[in-house]
Design a protein around this motif. Structure first.
Motif, short mmCIF file in Angstrom:
data_model
loop_
_atom_site.label_atom_id
_atom_site.label_comp_id
_atom_site.label_asym_id
_atom_site.label_seq_id
_atom_site.Cartn_x
_atom_site.Cartn_y
_atom_site.Cartn_z
N THR A 1 45.33 38.87 36.60
CA THR A 1 45.11 37.98 37.75
C THR A 1 45.60 36.58 37.37
O THR A 1 45.85 36.30 36.18
CB THR A 1 43.60 37.84 38.07
OG1 THR A 1 42.94 37.29 36.92
CG2 THR A 1 42.95 39.16 38.43
N VAL A 2 45.70 35.72 38.36
CA VAL A 2 46.10 34.34 38.09
C VAL A 2 45.09 33.68 37.15
O VAL A 2 45.47 33.01 36.19
CB VAL A 2 46.23 33.54 39.42
CG1 VAL A 2 46.47 32.06 39.14
CG2 VAL A 2 47.35 34.11 40.29
N ARG A 3 43.80 33.91 37.42
CA ARG A 3 42.76 33.29 36.57
C ARG A 3 42.93 33.68 35.11
O ARG A 3 42.81 32.84 34.22
CB ARG A 3 41.37 33.73 37.04
CG ARG A 3 40.80 32.91 38.17
CD ARG A 3 39.29 33.14 38.30
NE ARG A 3 38.98 34.53 38.65
CZ ARG A 3 37.91 35.19 38.22
NH1 ARG A 3 37.05 34.61 37.40
NH2 ARG A 3 37.70 36.44 38.60
N SER B 1 49.31 46.28 39.30
CA SER B 1 48.50 47.48 39.51
C SER B 1 49.28 48.77 39.26
O SER B 1 48.69 49.83 39.12
CB SER B 1 47.96 47.49 40.94
OG SER B 1 49.02 47.37 41.87
N THR C 1 36.86 40.44 37.31
CA THR C 1 37.71 40.21 38.47
C THR C 1 37.10 40.89 39.68
O THR C 1 36.48 41.93 39.57
CB THR C 1 39.10 40.79 38.24
OG1 THR C 1 38.97 42.19 37.95
CG2 THR C 1 39.79 40.12 37.08
N ASN C 2 37.31 40.29 40.85
CA ASN C 2 36.99 40.98 42.09
C ASN C 2 37.95 42.14 42.20
O ASN C 2 39.09 42.05 41.74
CB ASN C 2 37.24 40.09 43.31
CG ASN C 2 36.28 38.93 43.34
OD1 ASN C 2 35.17 39.02 42.84
ND2 ASN C 2 36.73 37.81 43.91
N ASN C 3 37.50 43.21 42.83
CA ASN C 3 38.45 44.24 43.22
C ASN C 3 39.23 44.76 42.01
O ASN C 3 40.38 45.14 42.12
CB ASN C 3 39.38 43.62 44.27
CG ASN C 3 40.12 44.68 45.05
OD1 ASN C 3 39.72 45.85 45.04
ND2 ASN C 3 41.19 44.31 45.70
N LEU D 1 43.37 44.66 40.77
CA LEU D 1 44.50 45.56 41.02
C LEU D 1 45.47 44.95 42.02
O LEU D 1 45.39 45.21 43.22
CB LEU D 1 43.98 46.91 41.51
CG LEU D 1 43.32 47.74 40.41
CD1 LEU D 1 42.49 48.86 40.99
CD2 LEU D 1 44.38 48.28 39.46
N VAL D 2 46.39 44.14 41.53
CA VAL D 2 47.33 43.46 42.40
C VAL D 2 48.74 43.96 42.07
O VAL D 2 49.13 44.01 40.90
CB VAL D 2 47.24 41.93 42.22
CG1 VAL D 2 48.16 41.21 43.21
CG2 VAL D 2 45.80 41.45 42.38
N GLY D 3 49.50 44.33 43.10
CA GLY D 3 50.86 44.81 42.89
C GLY D 3 51.75 43.70 42.34
O GLY D 3 51.58 42.53 42.67
N SER E 1 53.40 40.91 44.38
CA SER E 1 52.47 39.85 44.77
C SER E 1 52.03 39.02 43.57
O SER E 1 51.97 37.79 43.63
CB SER E 1 51.19 40.45 45.40
OG SER E 1 51.39 40.86 46.71
N LEU E 2 51.71 39.71 42.49
CA LEU E 2 51.06 39.05 41.36
C LEU E 2 51.99 38.10 40.59
O LEU E 2 51.60 36.97 40.26
CB LEU E 2 50.50 40.12 40.41
CG LEU E 2 49.70 39.63 39.21
CD1 LEU E 2 48.51 38.78 39.63
CD2 LEU E 2 49.24 40.82 38.36
N GLU F 1 50.49 46.46 48.34
CA GLU F 1 50.16 45.05 48.49
C GLU F 1 49.92 44.64 49.95
O GLU F 1 49.35 43.58 50.22
CB GLU F 1 51.32 44.18 47.95
CG GLU F 1 51.64 44.36 46.47
CD GLU F 1 52.66 45.46 46.20
OE1 GLU F 1 52.99 46.22 47.15
OE2 GLU F 1 53.13 45.56 45.06
N GLU G 1 42.73 37.83 44.38
CA GLU G 1 41.57 38.67 44.06
C GLU G 1 40.67 38.94 45.26
O GLU G 1 39.73 39.72 45.15
CB GLU G 1 40.73 38.00 42.97
CG GLU G 1 41.41 37.89 41.63
CD GLU G 1 40.47 37.35 40.56
OE1 GLU G 1 39.36 37.89 40.40
OE2 GLU G 1 40.83 36.36 39.90
N GLN H 1 48.35 40.92 49.55
CA GLN H 1 47.84 40.48 48.25
C GLN H 1 48.45 39.16 47.76
O GLN H 1 48.20 38.77 46.62
CB GLN H 1 48.08 41.57 47.20
CG GLN H 1 47.13 42.76 47.37
CD GLN H 1 47.13 43.67 46.16
OE1 GLN H 1 48.18 44.13 45.73
NE2 GLN H 1 45.96 43.95 45.60
N SER H 2 49.21 38.47 48.60
CA SER H 2 49.82 37.21 48.16
C SER H 2 49.34 35.99 48.93
O SER H 2 50.15 35.11 49.26
CB SER H 2 51.36 37.30 48.29
OG SER H 2 51.87 38.48 47.76
#
Lengths: 360, 360
Positions: A163-165, A183, A195-197, A200-202, A205-206, B184, B269, B332-333
């Motif tokens: 994640t960004v965090r 993800s 992390t929330n959720n 799992l970010v594609g 996007s991530l 995403e 997230e 997701q973005s």
């Protein structure tokens, strides 16, 4: 864009990192071939003892003069009771029966995990003594003291984020580079924060969202198998890619033949996320093992306890070449996997990337 | 690579399609601005009556001479009992209480869904009569008869797929183009087959695997917000992109102010996959509504029944600008979302894409 701070910093020709897959995949032959062909070979040392690590590093130094790297798991406090283990073993006993292993539920003990931090410090000591030029981490950020010691020895440090965090935390802690795991990635999720959720970010996007929020270089990981994936990652703002599944099916990889075949025959619909093998979320090709635990995953102890508990089953399954009870790690692009040499893989990636660049 | 068969076929300047977000987002102003600025504007007509559709098409023809498109939902047989509806209404009554709406559980009826196919055929009739140049479909592939009628009128047809199998089915059915939706994506999943693992594959994995298995052009959808995403999609083998969330927060979009703000303030997230609003899996920013239904999603009737049942709640929440009970669709973005005009968005995408191309 394919020659950038990553290739310069690592002194490698191509911005391709072979993912440090743990559990016997990253043979010295695999790591050496990657580094010999202009990528960065990595030892997946998470499960290795300090003695085994030193042995493989020395083996590699005899094979190649190019840079290579190593990956370690950052340990965290574990909280497990005899009851947790009993419940997990009862679930696993149903599987043990299927693979003709003795039952365990009446034979419980808490495996010794209290020395995990000491082992980690010994692993770090070997990395420093043997002058490994690059060290990456998963499952957390090492303590400040460890980071500053490694830096004193001019070892380049890479953290892992989902994640960004987590990427921001890696940068703040002093990591030189961050591997950003989408993800799509096979094997264990590198997540370490709540992390929330499940983070799992594609990747599409991530990657750009991370790039916008940190200053250190980003390496994209997850689902990347060829020159198209490499060029896409570069367009998204990454400076390089880390590839696991693509190297796993190479001739030089130490993955079990059954595992390689399973990946090569799988489709993008066949992987699932599971905690069943290790207690930590990971992506694998679905099979009987995963399906028999599926509805009880919340009862399993955390990593690495569950990993230890399933060891006998995974070992027996591997001995019997029984794919239904092995951990068949795979990312979401198995249709792009091939049985080929590392040299062919890297050459194909780079020539495909060049073609894309030319036609752009 | 940015001028290709998609831009030629659609007679548009840039390979950017504005996703046909249903439920009031695709105002004529939004669609017209997209088409006026070189993209393809799309009417999200899934929930619209044939009369409303004709009205908006005529409105658009008065505004622009450029091509635009329309999207329809392919209906499928629904199987719902009074009991299903009663259970769902009991769950929803807890929410109704919070938004000060009357209870429903003693007032059950099966909404009239038997005429869904007839309505679909009337929608198709309007599309043909009004000469809409491009028509896309989600939630399924229309019957052969419908496809051949649309083709006779030279309407370009686009299908939606979330797996390689679904893309192959679209090609076989005669679609001209397939929109490939990665995990995403915001809003409803376009899945229509019984996919393993809900067909949640990240775009960086999904796009190249689809491209390798079909011959018709692929449009990438999901998580794409800027020139980096566009260029990445092109590298992966797509010929264009379909963008939803990026257009949703534009000044011209009809999305509720609270929805726009929620997206702009969200992080990667914050979105989750939920069936709570409509009975069909969709990605939205998490809120009270989703969390109160979360553990009972398996009890809900299928789309569009659940969608009908939640209508009063979503309407009341929108009237009160209460983001906790609205469906806050988002990909997701969200960190890449901006409040800007369509013109600015498209200009930014294209200039960023040009910069990437130049530095490649």
């Amino acid at each position: 864009m394919l020659n950038n701070e990553i290739t310069e910093r690592f002194k490698i020709k191509h911005p391709i990192i072979q993912a440090p897959m743990a559990g016997g995949v990253t043979t010295s032959e695999l790591v050496a071939e990657v580094s010999n062909n202009g990528g960065l070979g990595m030892i997946g040392a998470g499960y290795m003892t300090p003695i085994q690590i030193r042995k493989q590093i020395r083996e590699l130094k005899n094979l190649i003069s190019n840079p290579f790297g190593i990956n370690l798991f950052v340990p965290k406090e574990i909280d497990v009771t005899l009851d947790n283990i009993k419940v997990a073993n009862q679930l696993l006993d149903r599987i043990r029966e299927k693979v003709h292993l003795p039952q365990k539920d009446n034979n419980i003990e808490i495996p010794a995990f209290n020395n995990m931090y000491e082992t980690f410090m010994e692993q770090i000591k070997v990395v420093i003594e043997e002058n490994v030029p690059i060290c990456s981490f998963t499952f957390g950020i090492p303590p400040e003291k460890v980071i500053s010691e490694l830096k004193k020895s001019d070892i380049i440090l890479m953290g892992t984020a989902t994640t960004v965090r987590e990427a921001v935390e890696n940068e703040k802690a002093g990591m030189d580079i961050v591997i950003v795991q989408g993800s799509e990635a096979g094997g264990h999720r590198g997540s370490f924060s709540n992390t929330n959720n499940e983070g799992l970010v594609g990747s599409i996007s991530l990657i750009p969202q991370v790039v916008d929020n940190i200053s250190i270089p980003v390496v994209a990981a997850g689902g990347i198998m060829d020159g198209r994936g490499l060029m896409a990652a570069i367009c998204l703002g990454a400076k390089g890619v880390q590839m696991g599944t693509a190297f796993l099916t190479c001739m030089e990889s130490g993955a079990h033949k059954v595992h390689k075949d399973a990946v090569i025959n799988a489709t993008e619909e066949d992987t699932v996320l599971t905690r069943s093998f290790s207690g930590k979320l990971a992506r694998a090709i679905t099979n009987n093992f995963i399906m028999s635990i599926e509805n009880n995953e919340q009862l399993l102890p955390d990593f690495p306890v569950q990993n230890k508990l399933t060891q006998d089953i995974r070992k027996a399954a591997a001995t019997n070449s029984d794919k239904e009870f092995m951990s068949l790690w795979s990312g979401q692009s198995p249709r792009l996997a091939k049985q080929q040499t590392v040299k062919m893989l890297i050459n194909n990636i780079m020539s495909q990337a060049e073609t894309i660049k030319t036609n752009m």
